[in-house]
Design a protein around this motif. Structure first.
Motif, mmCIF file in Angstrom:
data_model
loop_
_atom_site.group_PDB
_atom_site.id
_atom_site.type_symbol
_atom_site.label_atom_id
_atom_site.label_comp_id
_atom_site.label_asym_id
_atom_site.label_seq_id
_atom_site.Cartn_x
_atom_site.Cartn_y
_atom_site.Cartn_z
ATOM 1 N N ALA A 159 5.515 4.726 11.156
ATOM 2 C CA ALA A 159 6.608 4.364 10.248
ATOM 3 C C ALA A 159 6.701 2.850 10.109
ATOM 4 O O ALA A 159 6.968 2.323 9.025
ATOM 5 C CB ALA A 159 7.937 4.929 10.762
ATOM 6 N N GLY A 160 6.467 2.141 11.212
ATOM 7 C CA GLY A 160 6.488 0.680 11.160
ATOM 8 C C GLY A 160 5.427 0.144 10.217
ATOM 9 O O GLY A 160 5.690 -0.769 9.430
ATOM 10 N N GLY A 161 4.225 0.739 10.276
ATOM 11 C CA GLY A 161 3.158 0.307 9.375
ATOM 12 C C GLY A 161 3.528 0.551 7.919
ATOM 13 O O GLY A 161 3.346 -0.309 7.050
ATOM 14 N N LEU A 162 4.082 1.733 7.652
ATOM 15 C CA LEU A 162 4.500 2.044 6.281
ATOM 16 C C LEU A 162 5.559 1.055 5.818
ATOM 17 O O LEU A 162 5.547 0.572 4.686
ATOM 18 C CB LEU A 162 5.068 3.464 6.211
ATOM 19 C CG LEU A 162 4.070 4.606 6.361
ATOM 20 C CD1 LEU A 162 4.818 5.922 6.441
ATOM 21 C CD2 LEU A 162 3.109 4.624 5.206
ATOM 22 N N TYR A 163 6.485 0.748 6.732
ATOM 23 C CA TYR A 163 7.582 -0.162 6.422
ATOM 24 C C TYR A 163 7.049 -1.547 6.055
ATOM 25 O O TYR A 163 7.453 -2.148 5.063
ATOM 26 C CB TYR A 163 8.492 -0.236 7.642
ATOM 27 C CG TYR A 163 9.728 -1.077 7.497
ATOM 28 C CD1 TYR A 163 9.805 -2.339 8.073
ATOM 29 C CD2 TYR A 163 10.835 -0.598 6.818
ATOM 30 C CE1 TYR A 163 10.950 -3.090 7.969
ATOM 31 C CE2 TYR A 163 11.987 -1.353 6.709
ATOM 32 C CZ TYR A 163 12.036 -2.596 7.295
ATOM 33 O OH TYR A 163 13.167 -3.349 7.199
ATOM 34 N N ALA A 164 6.098 -2.026 6.879
ATOM 35 C CA ALA A 164 5.577 -3.373 6.630
ATOM 36 C C ALA A 164 4.932 -3.465 5.255
ATOM 37 O O ALA A 164 5.134 -4.433 4.526
ATOM 38 C CB ALA A 164 4.571 -3.744 7.712
ATOM 39 N N HIS A 165 4.170 -2.437 4.892
ATOM 40 C CA HIS A 165 3.464 -2.522 3.625
ATOM 41 C C HIS A 165 4.332 -2.146 2.443
ATOM 42 O O HIS A 165 3.901 -2.249 1.305
ATOM 43 C CB HIS A 165 2.202 -1.668 3.688
ATOM 44 C CG HIS A 165 1.191 -2.267 4.592
ATOM 45 N ND1 HIS A 165 0.283 -3.202 4.160
ATOM 46 C CD2 HIS A 165 0.982 -2.115 5.918
ATOM 47 C CE1 HIS A 165 -0.461 -3.575 5.192
ATOM 48 N NE2 HIS A 165 -0.058 -2.950 6.257
ATOM 49 N N GLU A 166 5.543 -1.684 2.717
ATOM 50 C CA GLU A 166 6.483 -1.434 1.639
ATOM 51 C C GLU A 166 7.288 -2.690 1.362
ATOM 52 O O GLU A 166 7.460 -3.125 0.238
ATOM 53 C CB GLU A 166 7.400 -0.267 2.029
ATOM 54 C CG GLU A 166 8.743 -0.236 1.362
ATOM 55 C CD GLU A 166 8.677 0.040 -0.122
ATOM 56 O OE1 GLU A 166 7.634 0.552 -0.562
ATOM 57 O OE2 GLU A 166 9.630 -0.270 -0.830
ATOM 58 N N MET A 167 7.780 -3.318 2.451
ATOM 59 C CA MET A 167 8.617 -4.493 2.285
ATOM 60 C C MET A 167 7.801 -5.727 1.954
ATOM 61 O O MET A 167 8.335 -6.699 1.451
ATOM 62 C CB MET A 167 9.406 -4.774 3.571
ATOM 63 C CG MET A 167 10.229 -3.632 4.052
ATOM 64 S SD MET A 167 11.592 -3.267 2.967
ATOM 65 C CE MET A 167 12.743 -4.506 3.434
ATOM 66 N N THR A 168 6.535 -5.737 2.269
ATOM 67 C CA THR A 168 5.593 -6.858 2.123
ATOM 68 C C THR A 168 5.992 -8.096 2.896
ATOM 69 O O THR A 168 5.313 -9.112 2.856
ATOM 70 C CB THR A 168 5.361 -7.270 0.644
ATOM 71 O OG1 THR A 168 6.553 -7.874 0.139
ATOM 72 C CG2 THR A 168 4.977 -6.085 -0.177
ATOM 73 N N TYR A 178 0.802 -1.212 0.000
ATOM 74 C CA TYR A 178 0.000 0.000 0.000
ATOM 75 C C TYR A 178 0.834 1.262 0.000
ATOM 76 O O TYR A 178 0.343 2.335 -0.235
ATOM 77 C CB TYR A 178 -0.876 0.045 1.272
ATOM 78 C CG TYR A 178 -2.061 -0.863 1.220
ATOM 79 C CD1 TYR A 178 -2.328 -1.708 2.290
ATOM 80 C CD2 TYR A 178 -2.918 -0.883 0.142
ATOM 81 C CE1 TYR A 178 -3.421 -2.547 2.272
ATOM 82 C CE2 TYR A 178 -4.003 -1.718 0.114
ATOM 83 C CZ TYR A 178 -4.256 -2.553 1.181
ATOM 84 O OH TYR A 178 -5.336 -3.377 1.166
ATOM 85 N N SER A 179 2.101 1.101 0.348
ATOM 86 C CA SER A 179 2.867 2.326 0.552
ATOM 87 C C SER A 179 3.422 2.829 -0.758
ATOM 88 O O SER A 179 4.565 2.545 -1.086
ATOM 89 C CB SER A 179 4.038 2.068 1.497
ATOM 90 O OG SER A 179 3.634 1.316 2.569
ATOM 91 N N ASN A 180 2.628 3.571 -1.505
ATOM 92 C CA ASN A 180 3.244 4.147 -2.689
ATOM 93 C C ASN A 180 3.976 5.428 -2.328
ATOM 94 O O ASN A 180 3.804 5.974 -1.259
ATOM 95 C CB ASN A 180 2.230 4.373 -3.810
ATOM 96 C CG ASN A 180 1.130 5.305 -3.365
ATOM 97 O OD1 ASN A 180 1.297 6.097 -2.441
ATOM 98 N ND2 ASN A 180 -0.003 5.207 -4.012
#
Lengths: 294, 251, 317
Positions: C218-227, C154-156
């Motif tokens: 930031a952790g949430g963004l990280y999780a959805h970036e790294m998948t 989700y993190s575009n």
């Protein structure tokens, strides 16, 4: 009685934790900061002893050589890193020491790769005392542990050098004014700490059959917990009590670990230990002393 | 009119009685000197009044209200200001910001105004800047307003200290050895400033100093402490000439 | 600097950088690999800036930041997988609740955190980090030691940039007010701050909680970036790296944090340094900075350079 045998099984790790706790406590009391590179020195000493024994050098000589090398590394780090950051707060020194331990670990991994190394030096032999079976290594570790406890207590409490060390840990400004070379004393104690850590490393060598560069990380944290519960930072003005406290705290951590491993969830001993530490710090937060003048 | 009244205060530290049965009164607009040997409890008394220590027994009354159990912040909001020994300024903040902190209790906006940057926020900040400038001008510090407080000379830091403390016109000002480290001329100039503050803001002042001569000209009354209690309270001249007290080394 | 930053110049700068990067990405000049690196850099900026809040402005160094991040990451993933809203809305909820979960944890440990002297706090935060990590490994619904895979992406870029910009703006907004001044003066002289009427305890709590919230987001963004997330990603060594970035950028210096976070996130990939040496270089630099730092908590490169320039001038003249 089964529980007693299980506990005796744990003497090796318990002695390792005890010695490293003592090293941490002595280092912390004399220099005002917790020396985290002990964990890496521990691992380095294991590798060294193994390497030297592979070359057929007798184990006693290997241990002595390893002690010398670890002492040198400890003093180098002290002189070129710790002394330079003393002008800042204790927190900064601690961060620097944690950082230094990471750097040493990564350099070690970079040079020697992260592959585990096999150790072949377990000594076999079991003594039987009635229904208690005690391993040769367990007995050796226990005896050395008790010897070091007695020796360090008597040394710190009754010898002249021990008294000087106590004085420097309590109030280094006054000792400097009285003509004592604080730096030499601190270096001496750092040497002893490195020696203790190396002896702990030799215990590891004769107990386990595998070592990797990351073995030190959790061991130093558990030893630190043992040291803190043994009274680091609270029992000041009495180095002899701190010595006993650290040794007993570290040993207790080892026994606790073996009990949890055998009678409760296997991987949970660390969580329990850290929770105990958290509760301990929380309950005792008023009693923490600050280094130097209050 | 009694501003501050301390009634039979006792404080025990580690089995040592630091303040014993202490009675102390400060009247409105009065300048009281506090003097005594080292460790006689002067700074501890300030700590008790301002709230850093809580007395074991005894009461503190401010303008008739019992403030014994109040927190440090609450006492400050009531109008008790204080300085600390060895310079109480924020050395990494600018001179201007130091005085702005002095006005902390009297800035009327809340977090919502700050985030939304409403008119109220800008209005209050402007008012603050103007008042800060006036205070700095009063002490001759307006040219230094953007310098870091730690860069000022010792004498100027002392002035800044007072400027911050009286910024919001407190009713009671506690000064703990403000002339520490100043030479005689600076110290005399400083005493004049204290007199000016007392007149202009009608602030009652309690002044701890080591030298009774400094107190001669400005204190209405001098109180002598020893071993945690008040042993004398009289006009400065009387205290100075009192033979019985001369044996106590004031330091 | 703060006034100017909040005025149109600063906002323009933020927006301008965004446009430049966006054009680069859309026109394929910045390829997918580098886009990912930049996004990680932006996430690191959020982490470093919030850690700077918690440490630089409070005078207490703490190593708990990766624990907050882990809590935020796992909570967010849990929400996005189980909540009933359409995809992206789930994500927004996840981010917010992840942040809140981290804040709750921060609140729980803050009571002792305030009272324990600095160096024991560091050990306590290491302990907290390990407890969280061990809990994650041992609780199977959280995926255990192999972590969680196949997280939705989700993190575009635009969204991550937006969150980062909002956080930076928020911090500057607070800094230039009475609250910001109060927070800045606490580490310098806490007793004096109290006697000026500042409630130091609640101020520290507020800042600590806000920093944890941002770390959770930031952790949430990280999780959805790294998948993919696994417990080892949130080891306290990550906290140490973040702290190194904070110290090198300057405690209390927000722009310094942004710059150092960006540089240290991007540099290893520019020079193709392996992950082993990356941490070493960060930490060595941190140690060097600490050695040469003057004895104050707020490092000001401008002053340092000005002093050095003046010293040089004196030697020449």
């Amino acid at each position: 009685m089964d529980i007693l045998n299980k506990l005796i099984d744990g003497f090796e790790m318990a002695s390792i934790y005890a010695l490293i706790s003592l090293a941490l406590t002595l280092g912390a009391n004399i220099n005002g900061m917790i020396n985290f590179i002990m964990g890496q020195l521990f691992v380095i000493s294991i590798y060294m002893i193994a390497f030297l024994c592979d070359l057929k050098i007798p184990i006693i000589i290997s241990v002595l050589i390893a002690i010398a090398v670890c002492v040198v590394i400890n003093l180098l780090i002290k002189k070129y890193v710790y002394d330079l950051v003393k002008k800042h707060s204790q927190m900064m020194s601690l961060i620097v020491s944690i950082g230094a331990s990471f750097v040493i670990q990564d350099i070690f991994v970079f040079i020697f790769r992260a592959n585990p190394k096999k150790l072949f030096y377990t000594v076999n032999g079991i003594y039987k005392l009635g229904i208690i079976e005690i391993n040769y290594t367990d007995l050796l570790c226990l005896l050395v542990f008790l010897f070091i406890m007695l020796a360090s207590y008597l040394f710190v409490k009754y010898t002249r050098l021990g008294k000087i060390i106590r004085a420097v840990s309590e109030d280094s400004e006054s000792t400097a004014l009285m003509g004592i070379d604080n730096d030499k004393i601190i270096c001496f104690v750092y040497g002893i700490c490195a020696g203790l850590v190396t002896i702990a490393g030799s215990f590891f060598c004769i107990t386990f059959s595998l070592v990797d560069p990351f073995s030190g990380n959790m061991i130093i944290l558990r030893s630190l917990i043992g040291a803190i519960i043994g009274g680091l930072g609270i029992v000041s003005g009495s180095l002899s009590k701190s010595v006993i406290g650290a040794l007993c705290g570290g040993f207790a951590v080892g026994l606790f670990e073996i009990l949890i491993k055998n009678y409760a969830v296997a991987g949970a001993s660390d969580i329990f230990l850290f929770c105990i530490l958290a509760v301990y710090l929380f309950v005792n937060n008023k009693k923490f002393l600050r280094r130097g003048k209050n | 009119m009694i501003l501050l009244k301390l009634n039979k205060l006792n404080l025990v530290f580690n089995d040592m009685r630091v303040i014993r049965d202490l009675d102390f009164i400060v009247e409105e607009k009065e300048i009281v000197g506090l003097i005594g040997a080292t460790q006689s409890g002067k700074t501890v008394l300030f700590d008790l009044i301002s709230g850093f220590y809580k007395a074991n027994t005894g009461k503190i009354y401010f303008e008739g209200e019992d403030i014994t159990k109040f927190s440090v912040e609450k006492k400050s909001q009531l109008g008790i200001a204080r300085t600390f020994q060895n310079g109480s300024i924020f050395s990494e903040l600018s001179v201007k910001d130091n005085v702005k902190i002095g006005f902390y209790n009297f800035i009327n906006y809340n977090l919502k105004n700050v985030i939304l940057r409403s008119k109220k926020f800008f209005g209050e900040e402007k008012r603050l800047s103007d008042e800060v400038y006036n205070v700095l001008k009063m002490f001759g510090l307006e040219y230094y307003e953007n310098l870091l407080a730690g860069d000022l000379s010792y004498g100027l830091q002392g002035k800044l200290d007072i400027a911050r403390a009286i910024a919001c016109g407190p009713k009671l000002l506690l000064l703990d050895r403000p002339t520490n480290g100043m030479d005689k001329n600076e110290a005399d100039e400083f005493m004049d400033i204290i007199k000016m503050v007392n007149k202009k803001f009608s602030t009652a002042i309690v002044l701890i100093e080591n030298d009774i001569d400094l107190m001669m000209n400005i204190c209405d009354r001098v109180v002598v402490m020893e071993y945690g209690t008040v042993i004398a309270s009289d006009k400065p001249v009387e205290i100075k000439n009192n033979q019985a007290l001369a044996s106590i080394s004031f330091s | 600097m703060t006034k100017r930053f909040l005025s149109y110049k600063g906002l323009l700068l933020l927006f301008g950088i965004y446009l430049v990067l966006l054009v680069g990405i859309k026109s394929e000049m910045i390829n997918f690999y580098w886009e990912g690196i930049f996004k990680l850099a932006l996430i690191n900026i959020i982490l470093v800036v919030s850690l700077n809040l918690a440490t630089g402005l409070l005078g207490q160094l703490n190593l708990a930041h990766s624990a907050f991040m882990a809590i935020g990451a796992y909570t967010c993933v849990f929400i996005t997988r189980n909540l009933f809203f359409p995809g992206f809305i789930n994500f927004l909820f996840g981010l917010f609740l992840g942040g809140m979960a981290a804040t709750i944890f921060a609140y729980l440990i803050s009571a002792p955190a305030m009272k324990i002297p600095g160096n024991y706090l560091i050990i306590a935060t290491i302990a907290a980090n390990e407890i969280i990590k061990d809990l994650i490994i041992n609780l199977n619904i959280l995926g255990g030691s192999s972590g969680i895979h196949g997280i939705n992406y989700y993190s575009n870029f635009s969204f991550v940039y937006l969150i980062m910009a909002l956080i930076i703006i928020f911090i500057y907004v607070i800094k230039d007010s009475k609250y910001g001044r109060a927070i800045m003066c606490i580490p310098q002289n806490e007793m004096l701050a109290k006697s000026c009427g500042i409630d130091t305890f609640h101020s520290k709590l507020f800042v600590f909680s806000i920093a944890a919230f941002f770390a959770g987001v930031a952790g949430g963004l990280y999780a959805h970036e790294m998948t993919v997330i696994e417990p080892n990603m949130f080891d306290f060594s990550y906290s140490l790296e973040l702290l190194a970035m904070v110290i090198i950028g300057g405690l209390g210096n927000i722009i310094g944090s942004i710059v150092s976070a960006f540089i240290f996130s991007v540099m290893p990939y520019v020079f193709n340094i392996g992950s082993e040496l990356k941490v070493v270089i960060h930490v060595i630099m941190m140690i060097i900075v600490i050695i040469f730092m003057k004895k104050s908590l707020i490092l000001d490169y401008k002053r340092f350079l000005v002093d050095a320039w003046n010293d040089m001038k004196k030697k020449v003249w």
